[in-house]
Scaffold this motif. Structure first.
Motif, PDB file in Angstrom:
ATOM      1  N   GLY A 161       1.030   4.292  -2.711  1.00 15.92           N
ATOM      2  CA  GLY A 161       0.958   5.696  -2.317  1.00 15.92           C
ATOM      3  C   GLY A 161       2.086   6.519  -2.911  1.00 15.92           C
ATOM      4  N   GLN A 198      -2.954   2.028   8.292  1.00 11.83           N
ATOM      5  CA  GLN A 198      -3.932   1.176   8.969  1.00 11.83           C
ATOM      6  C   GLN A 198      -3.362  -0.220   9.240  1.00 11.83           C
ATOM      7  N   TYR A 235       0.836  -1.199   0.000  1.00 12.43           N
ATOM      8  CA  TYR A 235       0.000   0.000   0.000  1.00 12.43           C
ATOM      9  C   TYR A 235       0.873   1.253   0.000  1.00 12.43           C
ATOM     10  N   GLU A 285      -3.458   5.867   3.652  1.00 13.30           N
ATOM     11  CA  GLU A 285      -4.385   5.591   4.753  1.00 13.30           C
ATOM     12  C   GLU A 285      -4.412   4.094   5.061  1.00 13.30           C
ATOM     13  N   LYS A 286      -4.411   3.260   4.021  1.00 14.05           N
ATOM     14  CA  LYS A 286      -4.398   1.811   4.217  1.00 14.05           C
ATOM     15  C   LYS A 286      -3.045   1.346   4.751  1.00 14.05           C
ATOM     16  N   LYS A 306      -3.311   9.533  -1.214  1.00 14.79           N
ATOM     17  CA  LYS A 306      -3.858   9.696   0.138  1.00 14.79           C
ATOM     18  C   LYS A 306      -4.587   8.427   0.577  1.00 14.79           C
ATOM     19  N   SER A 307      -5.392   7.851  -0.306  1.00 14.82           N
ATOM     20  CA  SER A 307      -6.136   6.641   0.018  1.00 14.82           C
ATOM     21  C   SER A 307      -5.194   5.472   0.296  1.00 14.82           C
ATOM     22  N   ALA A 308      -4.144   5.337  -0.510  1.00 14.72           N
ATOM     23  CA  ALA A 308      -3.195   4.235  -0.332  1.00 14.72           C
ATOM     24  C   ALA A 308      -2.444   4.367   0.987  1.00 14.72           C
ATOM     25  N   TYR A 361       3.314  11.325   3.671  1.00 12.40           N
ATOM     26  CA  TYR A 361       1.876  11.347   3.908  1.00 12.40           C
ATOM     27  C   TYR A 361       1.438  12.729   4.393  1.00 12.40           C
ATOM     28  N   THR A 390      -5.251  12.174  -4.650  1.00  5.13           N
ATOM     29  CA  THR A 390      -6.375  11.471  -4.023  1.00  5.13           C
ATOM     30  C   THR A 390      -6.054   9.988  -3.868  1.00  5.13           C
ATOM     31  N   GLY A 391      -5.518   9.374  -4.927  1.00  6.42           N
ATOM     32  CA  GLY A 391      -5.148   7.967  -4.856  1.00  6.42           C
ATOM     33  C   GLY A 391      -4.019   7.728  -3.877  1.00  6.42           C
TER      34      GLY A 391
END
Length: 593
Positions: free
Chosen positions: A313, A334, A309, A330-331, A326-328, A349, A323-324
């Motif tokens: 990112g 996580q 992930y 976040e995972k 940021k989403s990556a 990040y 946007t992509g």
């Protein structure tokens, strides 16, 4: 007939067990030697299943469980040793193994007691036991391992009758390396090769000695790494090291060594897909990186390496897909273990978050984590500055100032630029008091530099716009005191002229000291006779009708800074003719380099 069948079954079982014991201990140790810990574990598990009291197999099974850099099963190995020791309490080898576990747990004294007990049980005459003690204490991943103790016990092993074990000398070399004794390590590894000239691990370890000395020793360490491959083309660790060496400056070569490593490792490297994806990223193939990483995740499901992930990112950030990215990330955050997240991950990040309004506080949290994760002052400063510059570009000078101030607080010896950036940013943000506080640090650290006093004066003037509190007086008088003796005033002309103009206005309008105002005007005129404000003062001040008693004319000596008032003045400025204020709306000076 049944008795005959039972006898045949027993005989067959015993033959199989004996064959496994005779062959597979060494097979398992060979896997361990190649650092194929999963395969080694599989061999030793079968041996232990066949005979739970096979202490050699139990010891090596435990070692296979704690050897990997990732996913060490310390608790499992400890329980294995504990359970087997219940039935084999006099096993010196398992006692030494338990000491290894206690070192990993940070129980230094308990571990030492175990080691001494193991030596006592074996009367100090068992090479395998002494090797086990040496391996535990020379392990680079165990900070509280005692390298000197390892050297002592491994040397003892080399003196025993019938000694001819290259592993002992390699462990001795590791112990010397832990003690930062490169010469001792080199000799030990060479002794291992004397016993077994094809012992590739020794050549590899010598190469590692020279590798730690940097790129200047490249010819030497590459020779030893290539020698290790020549001795044993299947020696896996050398290929990973060469991949790592080349990764930063020759990604094609790095990829070749990585592929050799992955092929030899086979199923023992569960993250092969991740490693192959890193090469795509290193080659700048960012779209392919995303595609391959997503394929790896789909294949692995819930067991996917969280770093995949992160790679997505980073790649999407390079592709300007914020946007992509940021989403990556976040995972990534996580699923990844906190201890495996690096400062660059946090910094990247946070930078991406700053592209989305409303995430400033969260971005600050992550950059603080990045600073905590970085072990060097230079690295921490770089991270803090990256955020400060970002806020500065957005003209959010208040936040920029806060981050620049963190640099000042962090550095043992902050530079003039460090302090200036914080103080000037506070000034531009409309926080003059914070600016004064920072520039007071500047004046304390650099008392002979005009700049700090100048900005204290400027910020004080913003607070005391009517000059009735005389807040800026001490600072501007210090600017004059420091600046006038300088032969070359070209670099401080702006600062000196501002100080003169302030003092002219203060003496004329507040102090009602016409001679003093004229004296400052004359000084300013000598510095720049073309200045419009100063030319106006020379014309207007002699015409002023001042009610206050004129002060004694100033001499050429620098003025003495007046004491600050005990409390703010409550009287209004006198009315009447006043000197026009200087033009102070000029463009802000460029940032100090």
């Amino acid at each position: 007939m049944n008795k005959i069948k039972a006898a045949l079954f027993f005989l067959t079982t015993m033959l199989v067990v004996n064959f496994v014991n005779a062959q597979s201990i060494e097979d398992g140790k060979k896997f361990f030697y190649y650092e194929k810990y999963k395969s080694a574990k599989g061999v030793f598990e079968k041996l232990v299943a066949a005979n739970p009291n096979n202490v050699d197999a139990v010891y090596w099974l435990g070692q296979s469980m704690i050897a990997p850099d990732d996913n060490k099963d310390i608790a499992g190995a400890k329980e294995l040793y504990r359970k087997t020791l219940e039935a084999n309490s006099n096993s010196a080898l398992l006692t030494a193994g338990m000491g290894h576990i206690e070192l990993l747990e940070g129980k230094t004294q308990d571990a030492r007691n175990r080691f001494e007990t193991a030596i006592s049980l074996s009367q100090g005459k068992n090479i395998a036991v002494l090797n086990a003690i040496g391996a535990a204490n020379s392990d680079f991943n165990i900070k509280n391992g005692d390298g000197a103790y390892a050297v002592e016990k491994l040397k003892l092993a080399t003196t025993l009758k019938g000694f001819k074990d290259p592993e002992t000398y390699c462990l001795l070399g590791d112990a010397y390396r832990k003690l930062a004794d490169g010469g001792g390590a080199l000799t030990a590894y060479q002794n291992a090769l004397t016993i077994d000239p094809k012992y590739a691990r020794a050549k590899y370890r010598i190469g590692k000695i020279y590798l730690t000395q940097g790129i200047t020793q490249q010819d030497i360490y590459m020779q030893y790494f290539n020698d290790a491959i020549a001795l044993d083309a299947n020696y896996i660790p050398v290929y990973y090291t060469l991949y790592d060496v080349y990764y930063k400056y020759n990604v094609v070569k790095a990829g070749e060594y990585l592929e050799k490593y992955l092929v030899l490792m086979g199923e023992d490297e569960p993250q092969a897909c991740y490693f192959r994806t890193t090469i795509k990223y290193a080659q700048g193939l960012f779209a392919e990186t995303v595609t391959q990483a997503e394929s790896c995740i789909a294949a692995a499901g819930t067991t996917a390496d969280p770093r995949l992930y992160g790679l997505i990112g980073y790649a999407k950030d390079k592709l300007n897909d914020s946007t992509g990215a940021k989403s990556a990330f976040e995972k990534f955050f996580q699923f990844q273990k906190p201890e495996k997240i690096g400062p660059t991950d946090y910094e990247t990040y946070s930078r991406i978050l700053l592209k989305f309004p409303g995430n400033e506080a969260l971005a600050g949290t992550y950059i603080n984590k990045a600073v905590e994760a970085d072990s060097t002052e230079a690295g921490k400063v770089t991270l803090l500055k990256s955020v400060a510059v970002k806020y500065e570009a957005q003209k959010n000078y208040g936040e920029a100032a806060n981050w620049y101030k963190k640099i000042v607080d962090l550095k043992k010896v902050p530079s003039k630029t460090d302090v200036f950036n914080a103080g000037y940013s506070y000034y531009r943000s409309g926080n003059p008091q914070a600016s004064i506080d920072v520039f007071n640090i500047y004046t304390q650290k650099f008392p002979e530099d005009v700049l700090g006093f100048y900005w204290v004066g400027k910020a004080s003037w913003v607070i005391d716009t009517t000059m009735t509190l005389a807040m800026a007086n001490p600072a501007f008088e210090k600017v004059i005191q420091l600046g006038e003796p300088m032969t070359d005033k070209s670099k401080i002309k702006t600062q000196l002229m501002t100080a003169y103009k302030y003092m002219i206005i203060y003496d004329a309008n507040i102090k009602k000291d016409k001679p003093g105002a004229l004296d400052y005007t004359d000084r300013a005129f000598l510095l720049d006779s073309t200045d419009v404000d100063v030319r106006n003062y020379k014309t207007s001040i002699p015409k002023l009708n001042m009610n206050a008693t004129p002060a004694k004319p100033k001499t050429n000596a620098p003025p003495t800074p007046p004491a600050p008032p005990a409390k703010p003045a409550t009287t209004k400025p006198a009315t009447g003719a006043t000197v026009p204020k200087a033009n102070t709306t000029k463009a802000a000076p460029a940032k100090k380099k």
